[in-house]
Design a protein around this motif. Structure first.
Motif, mmCIF file in Angstrom:
data_model
loop_
_atom_site.group_PDB
_atom_site.id
_atom_site.type_symbol
_atom_site.label_atom_id
_atom_site.label_comp_id
_atom_site.label_asym_id
_atom_site.label_seq_id
_atom_site.Cartn_x
_atom_site.Cartn_y
_atom_site.Cartn_z
ATOM 1 N N GLY A 72 -39.622 -44.402 19.286
ATOM 2 C CA GLY A 72 -40.194 -44.381 20.620
ATOM 3 C C GLY A 72 -40.829 -45.677 21.052
ATOM 4 O O GLY A 72 -41.699 -45.689 21.939
ATOM 5 N N VAL A 73 -40.412 -46.794 20.468
ATOM 6 C CA VAL A 73 -40.969 -48.107 20.816
ATOM 7 C C VAL A 73 -39.898 -48.924 21.525
ATOM 8 O O VAL A 73 -38.853 -49.227 20.944
ATOM 9 N N PRO A 74 -40.099 -49.303 22.778
ATOM 10 C CA PRO A 74 -39.065 -50.042 23.522
ATOM 11 C C PRO A 74 -38.853 -51.437 22.957
ATOM 12 O O PRO A 74 -39.711 -51.987 22.249
ATOM 13 N N ALA A 75 -37.710 -52.020 23.288
ATOM 14 C CA ALA A 75 -37.282 -53.296 22.720
ATOM 15 C C ALA A 75 -38.315 -54.401 22.907
ATOM 16 O O ALA A 75 -38.515 -55.231 22.014
ATOM 17 N N GLU A 76 -38.982 -54.406 24.060
ATOM 18 C CA GLU A 76 -39.907 -55.506 24.328
ATOM 19 C C GLU A 76 -41.146 -55.465 23.435
ATOM 20 O O GLU A 76 -41.889 -56.441 23.353
ATOM 21 N N ARG A 77 -41.374 -54.337 22.756
ATOM 22 C CA ARG A 77 -42.523 -54.268 21.854
ATOM 23 C C ARG A 77 -42.104 -54.287 20.384
ATOM 24 O O ARG A 77 -42.870 -53.907 19.502
ATOM 25 N N VAL A 78 -40.883 -54.715 20.125
ATOM 26 C CA VAL A 78 -40.450 -55.018 18.759
ATOM 27 C C VAL A 78 -40.696 -56.503 18.541
ATOM 28 O O VAL A 78 -40.082 -57.349 19.203
ATOM 29 N N VAL A 79 -41.622 -56.825 17.655
ATOM 30 C CA VAL A 79 -42.063 -58.214 17.489
ATOM 31 C C VAL A 79 -41.671 -58.724 16.110
ATOM 32 O O VAL A 79 -41.439 -57.942 15.183
ATOM 33 N N MET A 80 -41.623 -60.036 15.964
ATOM 34 C CA MET A 80 -41.218 -60.652 14.707
ATOM 35 C C MET A 80 -42.398 -61.369 14.060
ATOM 36 O O MET A 80 -43.038 -62.218 14.700
ATOM 37 N N ARG A 81 -42.679 -61.016 12.822
ATOM 38 C CA ARG A 81 -43.735 -61.703 12.079
ATOM 39 C C ARG A 81 -43.258 -63.100 11.686
ATOM 40 O O ARG A 81 -42.054 -63.362 11.588
ATOM 41 N N ASP A 82 -44.212 -64.001 11.438
ATOM 42 C CA ASP A 82 -43.861 -65.332 10.959
ATOM 43 C C ASP A 82 -42.998 -65.210 9.705
ATOM 44 O O ASP A 82 -43.326 -64.464 8.776
ATOM 45 N N GLY A 83 -41.920 -65.923 9.701
ATOM 46 C CA GLY A 83 -41.020 -65.902 8.549
ATOM 47 C C GLY A 83 -39.827 -64.993 8.726
ATOM 48 O O GLY A 83 -38.838 -65.116 7.980
ATOM 49 N N PHE A 84 -39.885 -64.071 9.708
ATOM 50 C CA PHE A 84 -38.755 -63.156 9.877
ATOM 51 C C PHE A 84 -37.507 -63.903 10.348
ATOM 52 O O PHE A 84 -36.399 -63.660 9.853
ATOM 53 N N SER A 85 -37.660 -64.799 11.290
ATOM 54 C CA SER A 85 -36.498 -65.521 11.801
ATOM 55 C C SER A 85 -35.809 -66.302 10.691
ATOM 56 O O SER A 85 -34.566 -66.342 10.608
#
Length: 505
Positions: free
Chosen positions: A418-431
């Motif tokens: 139930g979390v929309p795409a715009e509130r999926v965030v990336m922690r430092d190091g994920f990229s």
């Protein structure tokens, strides 16, 4: 004697079935009588605590006992649990409880069905081969972890220094490893061999090296000869139960092997499949990995289990159970709320039914199944039986292979949490982790986007903070891990350990 009996052998106090051989025989003999059972998925509310189950196994056992009492040929497929959570006391057993129990619970709860021990031996042998490859200068690093059925914090990360090489290694619980996933998903020994061959052993000069590049795979597949066979046992009421693979739906797949379910469907009219933890974990993985990507049957109905306390105790978390029920309904799966009463809660039934009606649920199924077993359900299943028998098997939605992995994860967060795409965030190091995963797959001649996504998350939460208001809930992406042999990519979403510690009692 039926053809099926040719594929059944005694294994200690219970039986093992050569599901690969039996299904292969049926495929080669289309005139051989067989059934085409419908799958019912038993899933659950997200528990208030990771160490506390809602009663899926107890419900599964009571349900097939009740269905058989109504004259329906029903069977269950349960998961072989990890001793790291059952024997260590971190969670209840996986054999039901009270009147809704198996005849030999110790066979399940204490790992005596055998596959976890065999998988551990095979996985650890792979690591031993990788270590020898380092000695022989075939590898510079080791990618595959050792496994253990008992947890140890000291072994989560280790370094092996023999004076010549200083190699980083790690240890995870057996059910979370890639080899377990391979056994869950494979439909033949040849497929297992091919998948193990494609497992990444490590790197040499910055390039990935597969196990198939330097070992004979028969050494591994021979260890798994008995591990790939589902175990057969019964409930205390004599109902058939198959047990095979599948714990840890938060950090692995969390479902029984596909062949165990397929075999049960060939022998019974209704097959009740248990999925790990909540609807956001095991059920999500049955639907989006087993069914969507690997051709398993889409459920004809679902039972969503909750305790009365989980559903109502914390006002900030009451949104989760209705979310689960309505999500399954939105997928075309008739979802029946099952409220698992504990002693002293019988006087709450009327209020619980009123709440269910207010939430626009189907008529809830309510009972103290530990105390009453299937007897509590026999007279409550009219709507459920009608849904299973009168509705055809829904078609499986299309594959997501080829979808960009970030879009795929955002889709899971939206649909399952139930979390929309715009509130999926990336922690430092994920990229950087994602970039490394893409590069690894490219070096293997593959595309990361073709892998099925395994969400690795906390079993007790759906988002970063489930108690937050709906408009501020988020999901944080933390790292990516490629399981090339299994064809899976694991994406860590929330805090979760692959070596949980025992409970002190």
């Amino acid at each position: 004697m039926s053809v099926y009996e040719n594929y059944v052998t005694q294994f200690g106090s219970f039986k093992k079935i050569d599901a690969f051989g039996y299904l292969d025989y049926l495929e080669g003999h289309p005139d051989e009588p067989r059934k085409h059972g419908k799958v019912v998925l038993v899933t659950a509310d997200t528990p208030l605590k990771a160490s506390r189950g809602e009663g899926k196994t107890t419900t599964t056992i009571a349900l097939i006992d009740a269905l058989r009492a109504r004259g329906i040929d029903a069977a269950a497929v349960l998961r072989q649990p990890s001793m790291g959570i059952t024997a260590a006391g971190s969670k209840g057993g996986a054999s039901g409880g009270g009147k809704a129990s198996l005849t030999h619970p110790e066979l399940v709860d204490w790992g005596l069905c055998g596959e976890m021990a065999a998988i551990a031996a095979a996985q650890n042998l792979l690591v031993a081969f990788a270590e020898k490859a380092v000695d022989d200068e075939r590898l510079d690093t080791i990618a595959v972890p050792r496994v253990s059925e008992t947890p140890s914090r000291s072994l989560r990360r280790v370094r092996v220094d023999d004076g010549k090489n200083n190699i980083a290694e790690r240890v995870v619980l057996t059910p979370t490893c890639e080899l377990t996933q391979i056994v869950v998903l494979s439909r033949s020994m040849d497929e297992i061999s091919n998948r193990v061959s494609n497992m990444v052993a490590g790197e040499k000069d910055g390039q990935p090296v597969r196990f198939g590049d330097f070992i004979d795979l028969w050494r591994i597949t021979n260890i798994l000869t008995e591990a790939v066979k589902p175990a057969y046992t019964e409930t205390m009421q004599g109902s058939p139960v198959y047990v095979h693979c599948g714990p840890f739906a938060n950090v692995s797949i969390g479902i029984p092997s596909l062949v165990s379910v397929e075999m049960a469907c060939a022998r019974h009219d209704v097959v009740v499949v248990e999925a790990g933890y909540g609807t956001d974990a095991g059920a999500q993985k049955w639907l989006d990995i087993a069914a969507r990507e690997y051709g398993a049957q889409w459920p004809s109905a679902a039972i969503v289990v909750t305790r009365a306390t989980t559903w109502r105790d914390d006002p900030t978390l009451r949104w989760r159970y209705p979310f689960h029920v309505h999500r399954l309904e939105s997928l075309g799966i008739p979802a029946f709320p099952m409220i698992n009463l504990w002693d002293g809660e019988d006087d709450q039934v009327l209020e619980l039914r009123q709440q269910a009606s207010h939430l626009k649920f189907r008529e809830p199924i309510v009972g103290n199944l530990f105390r009453d077993g299937g007897d509590a359900l026999v007279n409550q299943l009219d709507g459920f039986v009608a849904a299973v028998q009168n509705e055809g098997i829904p078609s499986v939605p299309g594959s997501h292979k080829g979808m960009d992995i970030l879009e795929h994860v955002r889709w899971i967060a939206d649909s399952a949490y139930g979390v929309p795409a715009e509130r999926v965030v990336m922690r430092d190091g994920f990229s950087e982790s994602l970039q490394d995963a893409r590069a690894l797959c490219a070096a293997l001649g593959q595309d990361l986007n073709d892998y099925a996504v395994v969400a690795v998350k906390s079993p007790a939460t759906m988002t970063d903070n489930d108690s937050a208001p709906e408009e501020s809930r988020s999901v944080t992406l933390k790292k990516v891990e490629v399981h090339a042999g299994a064809g899976l990519v694991q994406v860590n979403l929330t805090s979760s350990l692959t070596t949980p510690m025992p409970k002190i009692v």
